[in-house]
Each structure stands twice: as structure tokens, then as C-alpha cells.
Design an enzyme around this catalytic site. Structure first.
Site, PDB file in Angstrom:
ATOM      1  CG  ASN A 132      51.803  41.554  39.386  1.00 19.12           C
ATOM      2  OD1 ASN A 132      51.268  42.451  38.728  1.00 19.12           O
ATOM      3  ND2 ASN A 132      52.498  40.577  38.799  1.00 19.12           N
ATOM      4  CG  HIS A 133      55.432  43.394  37.677  1.00 20.31           C
ATOM      5  ND1 HIS A 133      56.492  42.653  37.215  1.00 20.31           N
ATOM      6  CD2 HIS A 133      54.318  42.853  37.119  1.00 20.31           C
ATOM      7  CE1 HIS A 133      56.043  41.703  36.393  1.00 20.31           C
ATOM      8  NE2 HIS A 133      54.726  41.813  36.324  1.00 20.31           N
ATOM      9  CG  HIS A 295      29.869  37.190  47.378  1.00 20.85           C
ATOM     10  ND1 HIS A 295      28.918  37.671  48.243  1.00 20.85           N
ATOM     11  CD2 HIS A 295      30.762  36.491  48.143  1.00 20.85           C
ATOM     12  CE1 HIS A 295      29.197  37.294  49.477  1.00 20.85           C
ATOM     13  NE2 HIS A 295      30.317  36.572  49.440  1.00 20.85           N
TER      14      HIS A 295
END
Length: 391
Positions: A132-133, A295
Site C-alpha cells: 500500500n505504501h 472461499h
């Protein structure tokens, strides 16, 4: 230099050599590293799925701490005291978040790039991923940048611009693009003494920026290696249905500046995105959404586990949801928790183990010295019973 000043036409006949010399000069001035020749092509298709290697090592978030990054590679026996690759045919996956919180981000990018090229020549492989950075910095979100981080990019920009000026002196070379084109001189609500560092960081890391294009376009956003899927935050069934290869190619295209403008694709933004998700990373196992995990895994043929970083695990590397989620961010950077480096090792013949530098394990009678360790620091230890990771 004009053709009149250079009647022999030396520069005109060897522009690529001159350009390469200047780039090497800039690289060494910024990082202290002369990169080996790159065997790959910038336009090479980004691979998403890989066969299971004999030995696979996974390394968590590094966050601008070069010393701890080196330690992580050393305890796994991947480099020697001179930072040369010693991992042979080992495959390494670093799950992202090289950027922010520390002041040696560029040095780590160069360090990883050097090792990638050395590993390739030795039959090994290093995959680096987007966290994310990385996404935040490409978008221009610098909330977690340090003062030293701004200074490091300003130093890079000074050398890079000097290199461009050197290239303009040689006829036969195209005029380099101004890296600062379109970037404002000042920023509201920012301290004036940070303006130049912010401008340099934007110039380097924005889509099609020199550092983003050179280093970050080589990152996977998701990778399947044997029976493990790697991602920074986590994968939901909807991400897998969208297409793992599609995600990698679209993010790479965005970083290259081909499409998407300033902001990343939607599946890289927000709490349920592939780089921000924490559904499987809560330290309290009962808070993890094991049903969503199972899942998701069931939709990737042959995959048994998801390996991710992003969320610091104070207890060290561990597994939850019957060990189908393995969390490897130990907050090793001094800008985070200053944790002791640990990495995950998966061997084809002996399963999954933790390699740790924690000195407490030296007193553990069930620990044994890592056979690949060159430093004497590394211990291969089974994951503690309550978070045992099965092969």
C-alpha cells in the site's frame, strides 16, 4: 558539445555508451552501487504464476531500513558480508512496503535490484511486490514519509538532473525529459523547507517517473508460487475473479503512465483492496475471516495458503485459519516496531519454517542452526505450537 567542436563525431557514434556511463555515474553517486547488467527487458511480460522451487523465502515489510533489510537476507543465507548473492537457486518474495517510515528507501530499491540481477545469473529469483505504501507514493500521498526520506530523494534528484545536463552536452542523444515538468513549486499546508524534497519525490515516483518506471514497474501486485499465493494485504474472491494476471498488468501499466492518471485502479484503493485488506491479519485469530479466506483460496487451483505482510505481528511470523493465512510483517524497520528480522522459508522436501534472528531461540532445545546461514545468527525453528504452520 556541437559537431563543430567535435569534428570526429565520437559522441554521435556512441551515444548509448555515453548515456550508459552517465547513468552508472548517477547510480553510484546515489546508492554506492554499480548495478550488474540487467538480463531482463523493460517490456517483458510480468509473470504471475511460478512453479514451486526447491527453496522459497518470503520477506516482509522493509520500510526504509537498509540495515534490517540486509539482516533479513543474511539470516536466510541469501547474501554474504559484502551483500553478494549466496542464495543459489533460492526464490525470494518480498511482499512490498519498501517505501515510507525510513530514510533509506532508494538504497533498498538499488539493493534489491542488484540482488535480483545477481540471483538471476545464479539460477535464483527475487520477486518484489507492491504494498500500500508503494501505491500511496505513486499517487503522491506522502503521509508516512520521513524528513530523511525527503532528503534522500532530493539528493537523487540533484544527481539525476546533473546526469541529464551531462547528456545534453553530447550530440546524438535525445534531450532528456525534465523530471519536474508540471510539478508546482510550493504546497499548501506544507513547511517551506520540505518543498524541494516533496517536488523531488513526486518527480521520482509519480506514474512514468524515473524511479517508479525503473524499479516499481517490475513489482508484482499478486503472485502464485507453487501452492502459495502472495499479496501485500489480502485477496478476496472478487479480486481473483477479476483476474490475477489482469491486476498485475493493469497496475504495471498505471505505474508506467500508460493509463489511469494519478490514481491506482480501484482494487488497490480502500479497506478491501489487495494492498490494504486486513481481514486475515488481525493478531487475534478469532477476528480473522476464515470463511472469506477459504472461499478465495478455493478459486485458485492448487493453492493451499495465502502469505501476506501489511499488518505488524508483535508475536512474530504466524499462521491462522488452520494455517491457510501466514502473516510475515514483523515490523522490523526502526520506523515501525524495530522488530527482530524474521523470514519464512518453504522447502519442497521439508515444509514451512521460520528463520529468525531472535536470540531467545538459541536456548530452545527444539531449534537447530540453519544450514544455509553464513552469519551464525540464523536459526530455523518450527512455528510455535499455537500457530503451527503445516507443509
Amino acid at each position: 558539445m556541437s559537431s563543430r567542436e567535435n569534428p570526429s563525431g565520437i559522441c554521435k557514434s556512441i551515444p548509448k555508451l555515453i548515456s550508459s556511463f552517465v547513468d552508472t555515474f548517477v547510480d553510484y553517486s546515489v546508492s554506492g552501487i554499480i548495478l550488474p547488467q540487467d538480463p531482463s527487458s523493460q517490456n517483458e511480460i510480468l509473470q504471475t504464476r511460478f512453479e514451486k522451487p526447491e527453496r522459497l523465502v518470503a520477506i516482509g515489510d522493509l520500510h526504509g531500513d537498509l540495515e534490517k533489510s540486509r539482516e533479513a537476507f543474511k539470516i536466510a543465507g541469501l547474501i554474504d558480508s559484502s551483500d553478494r548473492w549466496t542464495g543459489g537457486s533460492t526464490m525470494v518474495v518480498q511482499v512490498g512496503d519498501v517505501l515510507d517510515r525510513g530514510g533509506e528507501e532508494l538504497k533498498i530499491l538499488y539493493f534489491l535490484e542488484k540482488l535480483k540481477r545477481e540471483a538471476e545469473r545464479a539460477g535464483g529469483k527475487i520477486l518484489t511486490m507492491n504494498g500500500n505504501h508503494e501505491i500511496m507514493n505513486i499517487e503522491g500521498d506522502f503521509r508516512y514519509v520521513t524528513k530523511k526520506g525527503l532528503e534522500e530523494f532530493q539528493i537523487w534528484a540533484d544527481w539525476y538532473c546533473l546526469g541529464n545536463k551531462m547528456k545534453t552536452l553530447c550530440s546524438g542523444l535525445d534531450k532528456p525529459k525534465d523530471p519536474y515538468e508540471g510539478i508546482p513549486m510550493s504546497f499548501p499546508r506544507m513547511r517551506a523547507d520540505c518543498f524541494e524534497g516533496i517536488r523531488a519525490r513526486i518527480a521520482a515516483l509519480r506514474p512514468d517517473g524515473p524511479i517508479a518506471k525503473r524499479f516499481l514497474t517490475k513489482n508484482q501486485t499478486v503472485a502464485v508460487v507453487g501452492d502459495s499465493v502472495f499479496v501485500h494485504g489480502g485477496l478476496l474472491a472478487e479480486h481473483i475473479e477479476y483476474g490475477l494476471e489482469r491486476i498485475n498488468e493493469e497496475v504495471r501499466g498505471w505505474i508506467n503512465g500508460f493509463k489511469g492518471g494519478r490514481y491506482a485502479p480501484a482494487y488497490c484503493r480502500g479497506g478491501n483492496s489487495v494492498v490494504w485488506l486486513r481481514k486475515f491479519s488481525e493478531e487475534m485469530a478469532h477476528k480473522c475471516d476464515c470463511a472469506a479466506l477459504e472461499h478465495a483460496l478455493s478459486t485458485i487451483p492448487g493453492v493451499k495458503r495465502m502469505i501476506m505482510g501489511h499488518t505488524i505481528q508483535d508475536a512474530g511470523i504466524n499462521g491462522v485459519c488452520n494455517d491457510k493465512a501466514i502473516r510475515i510483517d514483523v515490523g522490523m524497520s526502526k520506523g515501525c516496531a524495530d522488530g527482530l528480522p524474521e523470514v519464512l522459508e518453504i522447502r519442497r522436501d521439508s515444509g514451512v519454517r521460520i528463520v529468525t534472528s531472535n536470540p531467545l531461540y538459541k536456548e530452545n532445545p527444539y531449534s537447530h542452526v540453519a544450514p544455509d546461514s553464513k552469519t551464525g545468527l540464523g536459526l530455523l525453528v518450527p512455528v510455535p505450537k499455537q500457530v503451527e504452520v503445516k507443509a
